[in-house]
Design an enzyme around this catalytic site. Structure first.
Site, short mmCIF file in Angstrom:
data_model
loop_
_atom_site.label_atom_id
_atom_site.label_comp_id
_atom_site.label_asym_id
_atom_site.label_seq_id
_atom_site.Cartn_x
_atom_site.Cartn_y
_atom_site.Cartn_z
N HIS A 59 0.89 -1.28 -0.05
CA HIS A 59 -0.09 -0.09 0.18
C HIS A 59 0.82 1.11 -0.03
O HIS A 59 0.53 2.21 -0.80
CB HIS A 59 -0.88 -0.23 1.11
N HIS A 120 1.78 -4.15 9.42
CA HIS A 120 3.28 -3.79 9.11
C HIS A 120 3.88 -3.31 10.26
O HIS A 120 3.53 -2.49 11.25
CB HIS A 120 3.30 -2.70 8.07
O1 LIG Z 1 1.76 -5.03 1.66
P1 LIG Z 1 0.44 -4.34 2.22
O2 LIG Z 1 0.66 -3.05 2.43
O3 LIG Z 1 -0.09 -4.93 2.95
O4 LIG Z 1 -0.09 -4.50 0.87
C1 LIG Z 1 -1.01 -5.71 0.24
C2 LIG Z 1 -1.21 -5.60 -0.96
O5 LIG Z 1 -0.14 -5.41 -1.82
C3 LIG Z 1 -0.50 -5.28 -3.11
O6 LIG Z 1 0.67 -5.04 -3.75
C4 LIG Z 1 -1.06 -6.31 -3.92
O7 LIG Z 1 -1.33 -6.03 -5.10
C5 LIG Z 1 -2.50 -6.63 -3.01
O8 LIG Z 1 -3.04 -7.85 -3.46
C6 LIG Z 1 -2.12 -6.70 -1.37
O9 LIG Z 1 -3.36 -6.90 -0.59
#
Ligand SMILES: O=P(O)(O)OC[C@H]1O[C@@H](O)[C@H](O)[C@@H](O)[C@@H]1O
Length: 301
Positions: A59, A120
């Protein structure tokens, strides 16, 4: 923006597979770090149970690369002001500070929210933000994407797919399972309903491939050339109508729910849905707006 988002997310997948990052919501349950069962209790939320590895944050990376493109694109309009009079220089500086402040406020908010919901650790979101900016900066120096043919889009799609799948299969042969995080998520998620197939590494990959393929299809279609590259393409009214119609049409896609019971069917339908969205925005909607404007103009004449 779509190029940067897709390639950025693809790199995010590869980094995640290389870095083997844990997520706090399962790490606290498994670690030996806290003596005598004194591990903290982390509250989970419906969006906590991401199933992929944690580092770097997808994200944070997605948000920073897309916003970086938007801010630098907006600022490119104000570059010329630097050489004008004093007030133009001040205006340029103010715009620069304003846009970069917005950029950082958004990135910090995304980072805090990802850490707050226990998906995270702080270093993972920070890494995500900087990796995203790096990808976006690399694309600033890749003008070839502006003129890529459909064949090029297909080749790049195939490369991204084969590389990711090959990487996964080679490591599987070496007895390393890159989907190691999925069982952890299933085990430690407080509510099984919060485990979403959408968040698995391959679901993200398929979505990205669909989006890039759809963009290639749309941009190289007759509909795009007739409408956006035609005489209407530069008109403000045409652009505003396209934006409004696209935003409305995209809302309809939210109602299309893909059945998740069969994994392969889910991936195929997910690819199709992701491809359909850019085709709609780039080709279908502008073409309909173009026809509408042409008909209206004829009637008025
Ligand atoms: O690593 P993060 O911030 O939890 O994000 C997860 C998301 O990261 C994205 O890159 C993916 O396309 C998604 O499928 C996934 O849900």
């Amino acid at each position: 923006m779509i190029w940067v988002a897709v390639i950025g997310d693809w790199f995010n997948l590869i980094f995640k597979w290389i870095l083997f990052g844990h997520r706090p919501y399962w790490w606290v349950q498994e670690t030996m770090f806290y003596p005598n069962q004194s591990s903290p209790c982390l509250e989970q939320f419906p969006i906590t149970c991401e199933t992929g590895p944690g580092s770097p944050s997808g994200h944070a990376m997605g948000s920073s690369c897309v916003w970086y493109v938007m801010v630098t694109a907006a600022l490119s309009y104000t570059v010329g002001w630097k050489d004008k009079d004093k007030s133009a220089v001040t205006l340029h500086r103010l715009t620069w500070s304003f846009l970069w402040s917005i950029f950082w406020i958004i990135q910090i908010s995304v980072c805090i929210s990802r850490v707050f919901i226990a998906t995270h650790f702080p270093h993972q979101v920070i890494l995500g933000v900087f990796a995203g900016m790096l990808v976006a900066e690399a694309f600033e120096h890749t003008p070839a994407i502006q003129t890529a043919s459909l064949r090029m889009y297909i080749k790049i799609n195939l490369f991204l797919f084969i590389f990711a799948l090959g990487f996964y299969l080679v490591l599987k042969l070496l007895d390393i399972d890159l989907l190691w995080s999925v069982p952890k998520a299933k085990k430690w998620c407080a509510n099984p309903d919060w485990i979403n197939i959408d968040t698995t590494p391959f679901a993200g990959l398929v979505r990205n491939l669909g989006a890039l393929f759809g963009l290639g299809l749309g941009i190289n279609s007759e509909m795009f050339i007739t409408s956006c590259k035609g005489k209407n393409g530069c008109k403000i009214s045409f652009r505003i109508l396209c934006i409004a119609a696209s935003l409305a049409t995209l809302q309809l896609y939210n109602f299309v729910k893909i059945p998740a019971h069969t994994e392969y069917l889910f991936y195929i339908l997910s690819f199709c849905k992701s491809a359909a969205m850019p085709v709609t925005v780039v080709a279908l909607v502008p073409y309909c707006v173009h026809l509408f404007m042409r008909t209206t103009e004829k009637k008025l004449n």
